[in-house]
Design an enzyme around this catalytic site. Structure first.
Site, short mmCIF file in Angstrom:
data_model
loop_
_atom_site.label_atom_id
_atom_site.label_comp_id
_atom_site.label_asym_id
_atom_site.label_seq_id
_atom_site.Cartn_x
_atom_site.Cartn_y
_atom_site.Cartn_z
N ARG A 160 0.74 -1.42 0.37
CA ARG A 160 0.17 0.41 0.16
C ARG A 160 1.04 1.38 0.00
O ARG A 160 0.21 2.65 -0.67
CB ARG A 160 -0.94 -0.07 1.19
CG ARG A 160 -1.93 1.02 1.28
CD ARG A 160 -2.74 0.62 2.74
NE ARG A 160 -3.76 2.14 2.89
CZ ARG A 160 -3.34 2.74 3.70
NH1 ARG A 160 -2.95 2.29 4.61
NH2 ARG A 160 -4.27 3.35 4.01
N HIS A 164 0.71 4.23 -2.96
CA HIS A 164 0.28 5.87 -2.88
C HIS A 164 1.02 6.87 -3.46
O HIS A 164 0.28 7.56 -2.92
CB HIS A 164 -0.79 5.05 -1.06
CG HIS A 164 -1.79 5.31 -1.20
ND1 HIS A 164 -2.98 5.17 -0.46
CD2 HIS A 164 -2.62 3.90 -1.40
CE1 HIS A 164 -3.58 4.67 0.02
NE2 HIS A 164 -3.74 3.68 -0.34
N HIS A 171 -5.51 -7.50 -3.22
CA HIS A 171 -6.60 -7.34 -2.35
C HIS A 171 -6.26 -9.07 -1.77
O HIS A 171 -6.63 -8.83 -0.62
CB HIS A 171 -7.42 -7.13 -2.38
CG HIS A 171 -7.42 -5.40 -2.38
ND1 HIS A 171 -8.74 -4.80 -3.39
CD2 HIS A 171 -7.67 -4.41 -1.64
CE1 HIS A 171 -8.81 -3.40 -2.05
NE2 HIS A 171 -7.36 -3.17 -2.04
N TRP A 202 -9.53 -10.10 3.23
CA TRP A 202 -10.54 -10.48 1.78
C TRP A 202 -10.61 -11.80 0.92
O TRP A 202 -11.16 -12.34 1.08
CB TRP A 202 -9.78 -9.45 0.41
CG TRP A 202 -10.40 -7.84 0.17
CD1 TRP A 202 -10.90 -7.76 -0.35
CD2 TRP A 202 -9.62 -6.59 1.33
NE1 TRP A 202 -11.19 -6.06 -0.56
CE2 TRP A 202 -10.31 -5.75 0.40
CE3 TRP A 202 -8.29 -6.55 1.74
CZ2 TRP A 202 -9.86 -4.94 0.98
CZ3 TRP A 202 -8.17 -6.03 2.57
CH2 TRP A 202 -8.52 -4.74 1.59
N ASP A 241 -14.78 -4.99 -5.65
CA ASP A 241 -14.59 -5.39 -5.84
C ASP A 241 -15.33 -5.53 -6.02
O ASP A 241 -15.22 -6.60 -6.98
CB ASP A 241 -14.20 -5.72 -4.02
CG ASP A 241 -13.35 -5.77 -3.14
OD1 ASP A 241 -12.07 -5.21 -4.13
OD2 ASP A 241 -13.18 -5.51 -2.08
#
Length: 427
Positions: free
Chosen positions: A113, A117, A246, A278, A307
């Site tokens: 992440r 980002h 994910h 997930w 999703d």
């Protein structure tokens, strides 16, 4: 992206990462620093009023900045150190340290992440650097860390800062992307074809505005994904492939507003317990994300509106169905999309980037086939092939190295042959 965190450390928001600063020099001459300098590699002194290091201006988008710096220099008479981006050897060392960090903190999801980002603010419609956003290390500044979509990423900064301190010759922009790609690979995912040499922005004033990253629950999920990722120059296949990341991590409601406080899959960690994942094995990178979203048989597994859109939108569904059935295809497309994302908006120095992959491809010699060295049409026996091979190699031959001609020997053989022929005819 929705919040994902898997760190076992108790971290707080008091962490304040700072820009990599170098001392200013009062002389107005240009000097070359030795490689043993404590500063970044390939540094030299140049007239400038900048507060921190920048790359040699190899990108045309920096011509305006170069002119401005020269004007400031003439006015102030000051100089700063201008450095190339990252040192290859330090990049290799940092990668090994990241691997060890992942083993002890289970921080694979938040490192992915972190890289995403930093890169995901890119706007293809803006040419100038760093205004165009992208992978430029701006996420280390507090003003950007406070963006809602970056909630919790201060934890990733605190984990990785000691590695940055140990390897000052690696830019933040490279370190974030290195950590992201390494986390994917160490979790069992594909090897990402990465390159390095990204230049860092120098101050918080160069951070992008808030609102560049995707939301988890927009009114029109499929259109929202396209609005965000098309702005970055990505297509439907790349959107779906990247969504497959994910398969790692959890969403924490106290940070993102999504997910359960804990489930049977997250209540005991590893790392800090809690959140909703997930997938069942949320520290393993595979294609289970697509299978689980398609089936929706387990209420303890998270499915965000973005999703669900992967199997509801006709174009997205083609790729989601494919990846649910074919992990190899998913890995290939994901690796390509991840590498593309990590390069978005980056200013590379050198422009072609830096590779730290030492796995040089050595050409495989052609297998020895004795029949290739025979002029006869009849197939030779195996024993004869082995004998020919041994004799051929004994005098320096091989499938890849033909024997060198000995012209003197050839002439002597011809003369001897003619002498024998003359003798026979005379008799």
């Amino acid at each position: 992206m929705a919040e994902r965190i898997a760190s076992s450390n108790s971290l707080n928001s008091s962490f304040r990462p700072t820009a990599y600063r170098v001392p200013s020099v009062t002389r107005s001459t240009s000097l070359l620093l030795p490689r043993s300098s404590s500063l970044s590699p390939k540094c030299h002194l140049s007239l400038s009023a900048s507060r921190s290091f920048v790359s040699p201006l190899s990108d045309r988008s920096l011509k305006g900045a170069s002119s401005k710096m020269s004007q400031q220099s003439r006015a102030t008479g000051s100089t700063t150190v201008i450095c190339a981006a990252s040192d290859p050897e330090q990049l290799k060392g940092a990668k090994e340290d990241i691997k060890e960090l992942l083993k002890t903190t289970f921080s694979h999801p938040i490192m992915v992440r972190l890289g995403w980002h930093d890169a995901g603010t890119y706007d293809k419609n803006i040419e100038e650097w760093p205004q165009r956003g992208g992978a430029n290390g701006s996420l280390r500044f507090e003003v950007e860390l406070k963006h809602a979509a970056n909630a919790g990423l201060v934890n990733a900064l605190k984990l990785i800062q000691p590695i940055k301190d140990k390897y000052p010759g690696v830019t933040y922009a490279d370190l974030f992307q290195l950590a992201s790609a390494t986390a994917i690979e160490e979790a069992g995912g594909p090897k990402i074809p990465m390159k390095y040499g990204r230049v860092d922005v120098s101050g918080p004033e160069q951070c992008p505005p808030e609102g560049k990253l995707p939301d988890a629950g927009p009114p029109s999920p499929a259109q929202h994904l396209r609005d965000v990722f098309y702005r970055m120059g990505l297509n439907d296949k790349e959107i779906v492939a990247l969504s497959g990341a994910h398969t790692l991590g959890r969403s924490r409601p106290e940070r993102s507003g999504w997910g359960k406080p804990e489930t049977k899959y997250t209540k005991d960690g590893p790392g800090a317990p809690g959140g909703q994942s997930w997938t069942v094995q949320w520290l393993n990178f595979d294609n289970s994300y697509f299978r689980d979203i398609k089936e929706r048989r387990d209420e303890d597994l998270l499915v965000l509106p973005t999703d669900a859109a992967l199997f509801e939108d006709p174009s997205f569904k083609v790729y989601a169905e494919k990846y649910a059935e074919d992990q190899e295809a998913f890995f290939k497309d994901y690796a390509d999309a991840h590498a593309k994302l990590s390069n978005l908006g980056a200013l590379f120095d050198p422009p072609e980037g830096i590779s730290i992959d030492d796995e040089a491809k050595v050409p495989t010699p052609e297998p020895f086939v004795a029949a290739k060295y025979s002029s006869g049409e009849k197939e030779l026996s195996n024993s004869m092939k082995q004998r020919l091979k041994a004799e051929y190699e004994a005098i320096g031959g091989s499938p890849n190295t033909p024997l060198r001609s000995n012209y003197f020997l050839n002439i002597m053989l011809v003369i001897a042959g003619l002498a024998i022929l003359t003798s026979l005819l005379g008799n």
